[in-house]
Motif scaffolding. Structure first.
Motif, mmCIF file in Angstrom:
data_model
loop_
_atom_site.group_PDB
_atom_site.id
_atom_site.type_symbol
_atom_site.label_atom_id
_atom_site.label_comp_id
_atom_site.label_asym_id
_atom_site.label_seq_id
_atom_site.Cartn_x
_atom_site.Cartn_y
_atom_site.Cartn_z
ATOM 1 N N HIS A 1 6.217 4.318 -8.441
ATOM 2 C CA HIS A 1 5.502 5.973 -8.722
ATOM 3 C C HIS A 1 4.471 6.411 -8.663
ATOM 4 N N SER A 2 3.520 5.128 -7.576
ATOM 5 C CA SER A 2 1.598 5.649 -7.670
ATOM 6 C C SER A 2 1.502 4.598 -5.937
ATOM 7 N N MET A 3 -0.123 5.351 -5.476
ATOM 8 C CA MET A 3 -0.520 4.137 -5.063
ATOM 9 C C MET A 3 -1.073 3.050 -5.514
ATOM 10 N N HIS A 4 -0.938 3.204 -6.701
ATOM 11 C CA HIS A 4 -1.640 1.342 -6.989
ATOM 12 C C HIS A 4 -0.903 0.832 -6.979
ATOM 13 N N ASP A 5 0.404 1.182 -7.387
ATOM 14 C CA ASP A 5 1.282 -0.071 -7.103
ATOM 15 C C ASP A 5 2.075 -0.123 -6.012
ATOM 16 N N VAL A 6 1.909 0.382 -5.339
ATOM 17 C CA VAL A 6 1.983 1.020 -3.892
ATOM 18 C C VAL A 6 1.156 -1.182 -3.283
ATOM 19 N N PHE A 7 0.323 -0.607 -3.592
ATOM 20 C CA PHE A 7 -1.234 -1.353 -3.030
ATOM 21 C C PHE A 7 -1.051 -3.002 -3.650
ATOM 22 N N VAL A 8 -0.726 -2.945 -5.420
ATOM 23 C CA VAL A 8 -0.442 -4.310 -6.051
ATOM 24 C C VAL A 8 0.711 -5.060 -5.160
ATOM 25 N N LEU A 9 1.680 -4.048 -5.235
ATOM 26 C CA LEU A 9 3.007 -5.056 -4.620
ATOM 27 C C LEU A 9 2.932 -5.387 -3.430
ATOM 28 N N GLU A 10 2.141 -4.904 -2.703
ATOM 29 C CA GLU A 10 2.487 -4.501 -0.971
ATOM 30 C C GLU A 10 1.190 -6.490 -1.090
ATOM 31 N N ARG A 11 0.540 -6.064 -1.506
ATOM 32 C CA ARG A 11 -0.912 -7.365 -1.938
ATOM 33 C C ARG A 11 0.210 -8.790 -2.561
ATOM 34 N N LEU A 12 1.188 -8.924 -3.858
ATOM 35 C CA LEU A 12 1.935 -9.887 -4.260
ATOM 36 C C LEU A 12 3.103 -10.229 -3.424
ATOM 37 N N LEU A 13 4.134 -8.701 -2.077
ATOM 38 C CA LEU A 13 4.737 -9.513 -1.514
ATOM 39 C C LEU A 13 3.784 -10.257 0.308
ATOM 40 N N LYS A 14 3.094 -9.791 0.419
ATOM 41 C CA LYS A 14 1.946 -10.275 1.936
ATOM 42 C C LYS A 14 1.732 -11.800 1.404
#
Length: 75
Positions: free
Chosen positions: A12-25
């Motif tokens: 729903h937001s770029m913030h969520d994209v960046f949070v999930l990206e950091r967690l996944l990486k």
């Protein structure tokens, strides 16, 4: 050799994209932010692409981080 199937999680937001990206990486899952593919939504939005074989890890991290999302889909 089996083709690598890609998945996408709609967020729903770029913030969520960046949070999930950091967690996944951090968990060793290769991922990349992309625009939402039109076949999933005509609205502007954000998504994260990943290897479908990592789907279970993506689901677990989404649940653990309580990130609201629009589902996981095969590309």
């Amino acid at each position: 050799m089996e083709a690598v199937t890609q998945g996408v999680v709609l967020l729903h937001s770029m913030h969520d994209v960046f949070v999930l990206e950091r967690l996944l990486k951090g968990a060793g899952v290769d991922c990349r932010p992309i625009p939402v593919p039109r076949q999933f939504s005509s609205d502007c939005g954000s998504a994260l692409r990943f290897n479908w074989k990592d789907r279970t890890e993506v689901e677990l991290l989404l649940e653990g981080a309580v990130i609201e999302h629009g589902g996981l889909h095969v590309l």
